[in-house]
Design a protein around this motif. Structure first.
Motif, PDB file in Angstrom:
ATOM      1  N   LYS A 194     -36.000  30.937  13.562  1.00 11.24           N
ATOM      2  CA  LYS A 194     -34.512  30.639  13.042  1.00 11.24           C
ATOM      3  C   LYS A 194     -33.487  31.396  12.632  1.00 11.24           C
ATOM      4  N   CYS A 195     -32.277  31.271  12.599  1.00 16.21           N
ATOM      5  CA  CYS A 195     -31.387  32.216  12.801  1.00 16.21           C
ATOM      6  C   CYS A 195     -30.974  32.213  10.954  1.00 16.21           C
ATOM      7  N   MET A 196     -30.534  33.517  10.891  1.00 16.19           N
ATOM      8  CA  MET A 196     -30.196  34.068   9.508  1.00 16.19           C
ATOM      9  C   MET A 196     -28.608  34.216   9.554  1.00 16.19           C
ATOM     10  N   TRP A 197     -27.873  33.151   9.269  1.00 13.36           N
ATOM     11  CA  TRP A 197     -26.397  33.220   9.325  1.00 13.36           C
ATOM     12  C   TRP A 197     -25.786  34.008   8.749  1.00 13.36           C
ATOM     13  N   PHE A 198     -26.141  34.589   7.512  1.00 16.56           N
ATOM     14  CA  PHE A 198     -25.319  35.508   6.491  1.00 16.56           C
ATOM     15  C   PHE A 198     -25.434  36.642   7.149  1.00 16.56           C
ATOM     16  N   ASP A 199     -26.308  36.985   7.722  1.00 16.11           N
ATOM     17  CA  ASP A 199     -26.569  38.647   8.232  1.00 16.11           C
ATOM     18  C   ASP A 199     -25.350  38.784   9.240  1.00 16.11           C
ATOM     19  N   ALA A 200     -25.256  38.086  10.014  1.00 16.72           N
ATOM     20  CA  ALA A 200     -23.881  38.369  10.958  1.00 16.72           C
ATOM     21  C   ALA A 200     -22.522  38.856  10.054  1.00 16.72           C
ATOM     22  N   PHE A 201     -22.366  38.321   8.914  1.00 11.85           N
ATOM     23  CA  PHE A 201     -21.246  38.617   8.151  1.00 11.85           C
ATOM     24  C   PHE A 201     -21.451  40.043   7.586  1.00 11.85           C
TER      25      PHE A 201
ATOM     26  N   ILE B 194     -25.254  29.075  17.916  1.00 14.36           N
ATOM     27  CA  ILE B 194     -25.152  27.947  17.567  1.00 14.36           C
ATOM     28  C   ILE B 194     -25.839  27.333  19.164  1.00 14.36           C
ATOM     29  N   THR B 195     -25.411  27.737  20.185  1.00 15.93           N
ATOM     30  CA  THR B 195     -25.705  27.341  21.523  1.00 15.93           C
ATOM     31  C   THR B 195     -26.648  28.244  22.132  1.00 15.93           C
ATOM     32  N   SER B 196     -26.578  29.609  21.935  1.00 15.67           N
ATOM     33  CA  SER B 196     -27.518  30.426  22.438  1.00 15.67           C
ATOM     34  C   SER B 196     -28.902  30.842  21.791  1.00 15.67           C
ATOM     35  N   LYS B 197     -28.667  30.813  20.395  1.00 21.61           N
ATOM     36  CA  LYS B 197     -29.766  30.895  19.412  1.00 21.61           C
ATOM     37  C   LYS B 197     -30.218  32.560  19.290  1.00 21.61           C
ATOM     38  N   GLU B 198     -29.109  33.165  19.738  1.00 20.79           N
ATOM     39  CA  GLU B 198     -28.982  34.727  19.619  1.00 20.79           C
ATOM     40  C   GLU B 198     -28.366  35.045  18.254  1.00 20.79           C
ATOM     41  N   ALA B 199     -28.717  34.749  17.214  1.00 18.73           N
ATOM     42  CA  ALA B 199     -28.272  35.081  16.080  1.00 18.73           C
ATOM     43  C   ALA B 199     -28.423  36.760  15.669  1.00 18.73           C
ATOM     44  N   SER B 200     -27.506  37.210  14.834  1.00 18.08           N
ATOM     45  CA  SER B 200     -27.497  38.679  14.302  1.00 18.08           C
ATOM     46  C   SER B 200     -28.889  39.129  13.881  1.00 18.08           C
ATOM     47  N   SER B 201     -29.460  38.165  13.138  1.00 17.28           N
ATOM     48  CA  SER B 201     -30.777  38.229  12.848  1.00 17.28           C
ATOM     49  C   SER B 201     -31.831  36.984  12.904  1.00 17.28           C
TER      50      SER B 201
END
Length: 283
Positions: A230-237, A268-275
């Motif tokens: 699962k992606c952790m969206w807030f970590d990128a910010f 969203i497409t790559s699934k390679e989130a910051s965390s």
């Protein structure tokens, strides 16, 4: 563990100013911080008031925003562990910091235990959890197959004896239990954008730097499987804003926010989130 040649040279921006190299581990594929500090010296690199997970401080807008996001993230974490439908509700949180996740789990009928090596953080955590948090040595005292869920929220990258710890976690997990691990992902867009200034490298506190393939390789060694990420969206910010500070010497919130948003859009497409959160089970 086998390692190969140096890939990046990274500065410790937050504490020592020392320089370290990242080398690729040829057996598993993750990156290693080199030289790895000795067990005696390692705690010195955590001696900073800026190490927010150990303090609960809210001194400025950045730290206040961190706590607002953390409150939202705690609810998401609770929802995640409740979704596993495990036989029981016993949970071990390794590296639990000041105990907020354990506190909300305990309030929702989980039987909680925590491990926290930092004494200051452990004292705060025990005030929140009825003294359910212990020093690292307690890992060897728990009975085998004690826990339905074991969580490590941005902790695995800090553990000096990686393979030994993973063997211990597997031993402590019930047969149908779940290990949940959140770690930075050096294959993310923000990591590639900031390169040596990427804050989530955080050398030498982060000893290992993972991606999807290396996590799968690492746990398959103990006959466990990554069943979901699962992606952790807030970590990128958060990471991008801190990376801006390291790169430019000032906290450029708008640019950091933009790069974080761009990283998330690409993820969203790559699934390679910051965390990434890895959900891991026995084969």
């Amino acid at each position: 563990m086998k390692s190969t040649t140096s890939l990046l040279t990274i500065k410790d921006h937050s504490v020592s100013g020392e320089v370290f190299e990242l080398i690729e581990n040829s057996e598993y594929g993750f990156l290693e911080t080199s030289p790895k500090p000795s067990l005696e010296k390692l705690p010195e690199y955590y001696q900073s008031e800026d190490y927010i997970s150990h303090t609960d401080s809210k001194r400025n807008l950045f730290e206040k925003a961190y706590h607002v996001v953390r409150k939202w993230a705690l609810k998401k974490k609770l929802h995640l562990i409740n979704s596993f439908n495990t036989n029981g509700k016993s949970i071990l949180d390794v590296g639990c910091g000041t105990g907020d996740f354990l506190q909300i789990a305990q309030q929702n009928n989980w039987k909680v235990s925590g491990i926290e090596p930092n004494e200051q953080a452990r004292i705060i955590a025990n005030q929140k959890t009825n003294n359910s948090v212990f020093e690292t040595e307690q890992l060897l005292e728990f009975k085998a197959q004690s826990f339905d869920v074991i969580t490590l929220w941005h902790v695995l990258e800090h553990l000096p004896n990686l393979e030994d710890h993973i063997s211990i976690f597997k031993k402590l997990l019930k047969p149908n239990g779940v290990i949940v691990i959140a770690v930075p992902n050096h294959k993310s867009f923000d990591a590639k954008h900031y390169k040596t200034f990427w804050a989530a490298f955080d050398v030498p506190r982060h000893l290992w730097h993972f991606n999807r393939k290396s996590m799968s390789n690492l746990f398959s060694k103990v006959n466990m499987k990554v069943v979901k990420t699962k992606c952790m969206w807030f970590d990128a910010f958060y990471v991008s804003m801190l990376s801006e500070k390291y790169a430019s010497g000032k906290m450029n919130l708008f640019k950091g926010f933009f790069i974080g948003a761009l990283s998330n859009i690409k993820a969203i497409t790559s699934k390679e989130a910051s965390s990434l959160i890895y959900i891991i089970k026995n084969h």
